[in-house]
Motif scaffolding. Structure first.
Motif, PDB file in Angstrom:
ATOM      1  N   GLN A 159       0.767  -1.273  -0.127  1.00 25.81           N
ATOM      2  CA  GLN A 159       0.186  -0.109   0.097  1.00 25.81           C
ATOM      3  C   GLN A 159       0.811   1.272  -0.001  1.00 25.81           C
ATOM      4  O   GLN A 159       0.463   2.342  -0.803  1.00 25.81           O
ATOM      5  N   ALA A 160       1.896   1.320   0.767  1.00 25.98           N
ATOM      6  CA  ALA A 160       2.627   2.409   0.823  1.00 25.98           C
ATOM      7  C   ALA A 160       3.462   2.718  -0.518  1.00 25.98           C
ATOM      8  O   ALA A 160       3.570   3.882  -1.076  1.00 25.98           O
ATOM      9  N   ALA A 161       3.959   1.503  -1.283  1.00 29.90           N
ATOM     10  CA  ALA A 161       4.580   2.052  -2.539  1.00 29.90           C
ATOM     11  C   ALA A 161       3.465   2.211  -3.736  1.00 29.90           C
ATOM     12  O   ALA A 161       3.647   3.301  -4.479  1.00 29.90           O
ATOM     13  N   ALA A 162       2.155   2.048  -3.537  1.00 36.85           N
ATOM     14  CA  ALA A 162       1.019   2.593  -4.283  1.00 36.85           C
ATOM     15  C   ALA A 162       0.942   4.018  -4.035  1.00 36.85           C
ATOM     16  O   ALA A 162       0.671   4.758  -4.876  1.00 36.85           O
ATOM     17  N   VAL A 163       0.891   4.250  -2.580  1.00 37.51           N
ATOM     18  CA  VAL A 163       0.813   5.857  -2.439  1.00 37.51           C
ATOM     19  C   VAL A 163       1.758   6.758  -2.971  1.00 37.51           C
ATOM     20  O   VAL A 163       1.607   7.672  -3.206  1.00 37.51           O
ATOM     21  N   GLY A 164       2.992   6.137  -2.692  1.00 36.28           N
ATOM     22  CA  GLY A 164       4.179   6.682  -3.346  1.00 36.28           C
ATOM     23  C   GLY A 164       4.139   6.858  -4.852  1.00 36.28           C
ATOM     24  O   GLY A 164       4.319   7.735  -5.483  1.00 36.28           O
ATOM     25  N   ALA A 165       3.616   6.067  -5.431  1.00 36.36           N
ATOM     26  CA  ALA A 165       3.558   6.025  -6.953  1.00 36.36           C
ATOM     27  C   ALA A 165       2.590   7.131  -7.371  1.00 36.36           C
ATOM     28  O   ALA A 165       2.578   7.964  -8.356  1.00 36.36           O
ATOM     29  N   PHE A 166       1.258   7.131  -6.611  1.00 42.99           N
ATOM     30  CA  PHE A 166       0.514   8.087  -6.976  1.00 42.99           C
ATOM     31  C   PHE A 166       0.857   9.413  -6.738  1.00 42.99           C
ATOM     32  O   PHE A 166       0.466  10.368  -7.443  1.00 42.99           O
ATOM     33  N   TYR A 167       1.321   9.543  -5.341  1.00 34.72           N
ATOM     34  CA  TYR A 167       1.876  10.839  -4.964  1.00 34.72           C
ATOM     35  C   TYR A 167       2.625  11.606  -5.945  1.00 34.72           C
ATOM     36  O   TYR A 167       2.761  12.644  -6.261  1.00 34.72           O
ATOM     37  N   GLY A 168       3.552  10.489  -6.654  1.00 37.50           N
ATOM     38  CA  GLY A 168       4.735  11.036  -7.632  1.00 37.50           C
ATOM     39  C   GLY A 168       4.194  11.724  -9.003  1.00 37.50           C
ATOM     40  O   GLY A 168       4.670  12.257  -9.509  1.00 37.50           O
ATOM     41  N   LYS A 169       2.841  11.196  -9.213  1.00 39.15           N
ATOM     42  CA  LYS A 169       2.078  11.540 -10.342  1.00 39.15           C
ATOM     43  C   LYS A 169       1.320  12.949 -10.057  1.00 39.15           C
ATOM     44  O   LYS A 169       0.877  13.702 -11.245  1.00 39.15           O
ATOM     45  N   LEU A 170       1.391  13.580  -8.834  1.00 40.63           N
ATOM     46  CA  LEU A 170       0.752  14.933  -8.463  1.00 40.63           C
ATOM     47  C   LEU A 170       1.758  16.036  -8.845  1.00 40.63           C
ATOM     48  O   LEU A 170       2.796  15.884  -8.613  1.00 40.63           O
ATOM     49  N   THR A 171       0.948  16.995  -9.063  1.00 41.47           N
ATOM     50  CA  THR A 171       1.628  18.355  -9.002  1.00 41.47           C
ATOM     51  C   THR A 171       2.008  18.814  -7.577  1.00 41.47           C
ATOM     52  O   THR A 171       1.431  18.413  -6.633  1.00 41.47           O
ATOM     53  N   PRO A 172       3.025  19.600  -7.418  1.00 42.84           N
ATOM     54  CA  PRO A 172       3.271  20.279  -5.943  1.00 42.84           C
ATOM     55  C   PRO A 172       2.107  20.725  -5.222  1.00 42.84           C
ATOM     56  O   PRO A 172       2.030  20.280  -4.144  1.00 42.84           O
ATOM     57  N   GLU A 173       1.192  21.396  -6.124  1.00 46.47           N
ATOM     58  CA  GLU A 173      -0.118  21.876  -5.303  1.00 46.47           C
ATOM     59  C   GLU A 173      -0.957  20.793  -4.970  1.00 46.47           C
ATOM     60  O   GLU A 173      -1.510  20.707  -3.883  1.00 46.47           O
ATOM     61  N   GLN A 174      -1.157  19.888  -5.862  1.00 48.78           N
ATOM     62  CA  GLN A 174      -1.932  18.553  -5.475  1.00 48.78           C
ATOM     63  C   GLN A 174      -1.329  17.748  -4.389  1.00 48.78           C
ATOM     64  O   GLN A 174      -2.313  17.095  -3.518  1.00 48.78           O
ATOM     65  N   GLN A 175       0.224  17.581  -4.237  1.00 50.26           N
ATOM     66  CA  GLN A 175       0.653  17.083  -3.104  1.00 50.26           C
ATOM     67  C   GLN A 175       0.190  17.716  -1.775  1.00 50.26           C
ATOM     68  O   GLN A 175      -0.029  17.161  -0.710  1.00 50.26           O
ATOM     69  N   LYS A 176       0.359  19.136  -1.729  1.00 45.09           N
ATOM     70  CA  LYS A 176      -0.158  19.880  -0.612  1.00 45.09           C
ATOM     71  C   LYS A 176      -1.593  19.382  -0.455  1.00 45.09           C
ATOM     72  O   LYS A 176      -1.967  19.458   0.959  1.00 45.09           O
ATOM     73  N   VAL A 177      -2.485  19.280  -1.329  1.00 43.21           N
ATOM     74  CA  VAL A 177      -3.889  19.086  -0.891  1.00 43.21           C
ATOM     75  C   VAL A 177      -3.923  17.623  -0.461  1.00 43.21           C
ATOM     76  O   VAL A 177      -4.749  17.361   0.574  1.00 43.21           O
ATOM     77  N   PHE A 178      -3.174  16.555  -1.121  1.00 45.73           N
ATOM     78  CA  PHE A 178      -3.326  15.362  -0.784  1.00 45.73           C
ATOM     79  C   PHE A 178      -2.792  15.081   0.674  1.00 45.73           C
ATOM     80  O   PHE A 178      -3.489  14.352   1.718  1.00 45.73           O
ATOM     81  N   ASP A 179      -1.683  15.921   1.024  1.00 44.89           N
ATOM     82  CA  ASP A 179      -1.128  15.851   2.438  1.00 44.89           C
ATOM     83  C   ASP A 179      -2.211  16.453   3.551  1.00 44.89           C
ATOM     84  O   ASP A 179      -2.460  15.640   4.554  1.00 44.89           O
ATOM     85  N   ARG A 180      -3.002  17.537   3.187  1.00 46.63           N
ATOM     86  CA  ARG A 180      -3.980  18.084   4.104  1.00 46.63           C
ATOM     87  C   ARG A 180      -4.994  17.077   4.096  1.00 46.63           C
ATOM     88  O   ARG A 180      -5.623  16.851   5.213  1.00 46.63           O
ATOM     89  N   ASP A 181      -5.540  16.499   3.077  1.00 45.08           N
ATOM     90  CA  ASP A 181      -6.765  15.768   3.173  1.00 45.08           C
ATOM     91  C   ASP A 181      -6.489  14.411   3.503  1.00 45.08           C
ATOM     92  O   ASP A 181      -7.566  13.517   4.007  1.00 45.08           O
TER      93      ASP A 181
END
Length: 125
Positions: free
Chosen positions: A92-114
């Motif tokens: 699961q951690a690998a899947a999260v990392g793979a998805f997170y890597g596809k996000l823009t920096p702004e989307q990463q901030k949203v992901f982190d917050r949410d």
């Protein structure tokens, strides 16, 4: 659900169980405003973090067996269950990392917050 790499038994610990998880995922998806090219990564992510029926069955079987076996076997059963849970977590951690890597920096901030665990949100209110 929206928490990164939830343990397989995650839905057992959330009020509302799987319905709350689905609502959180819908909110996360909406908040991320994914591009069409990011949607396949989103689908892979949601499949990888979905509650794992196999893990839930493993935990149930272990819980039922524990009272019937001597202590050394209990310890071995707990250890085996924990080892499999660790493997599940790593996937699961690998899947999260793979998805997170596809996000823009702004989307990463949203992901982190949410995806902060409940009660950890630093936002006021």
């Amino acid at each position: 659900m929206a928490q990164p790499a939830p343990p397989a038994s995650h839905s057992e610990r959330r009020p509302g169980g799987e319905q709350a998880i689905n609502a959180d995922l819908i909110r996360l998806h909406d908040d991320l405003q994914l591009s069409d090219s990011q949607e396949p990564a989103w689908r892979d992510y949601t499949v990888a973090i979905a509650p794992n029926a196999e893990a839930q069955a493993r935990h149930q079987a272990a819980s039922e067996l524990l009272p019937m076996v001597p202590t050394p076997r209990r310890i071995a059963l707990i250890e085996a269950t924990m080892a499999q849970d660790d493997l599940d977590f790593r996937k699961q951690a690998a899947a999260v990392g793979a998805f997170y890597g596809k996000l823009t920096p702004e989307q990463q901030k949203v992901f982190d917050r949410d995806t902060l665990p409940q009660g950890s949100d630093p936002r006021p209110g």
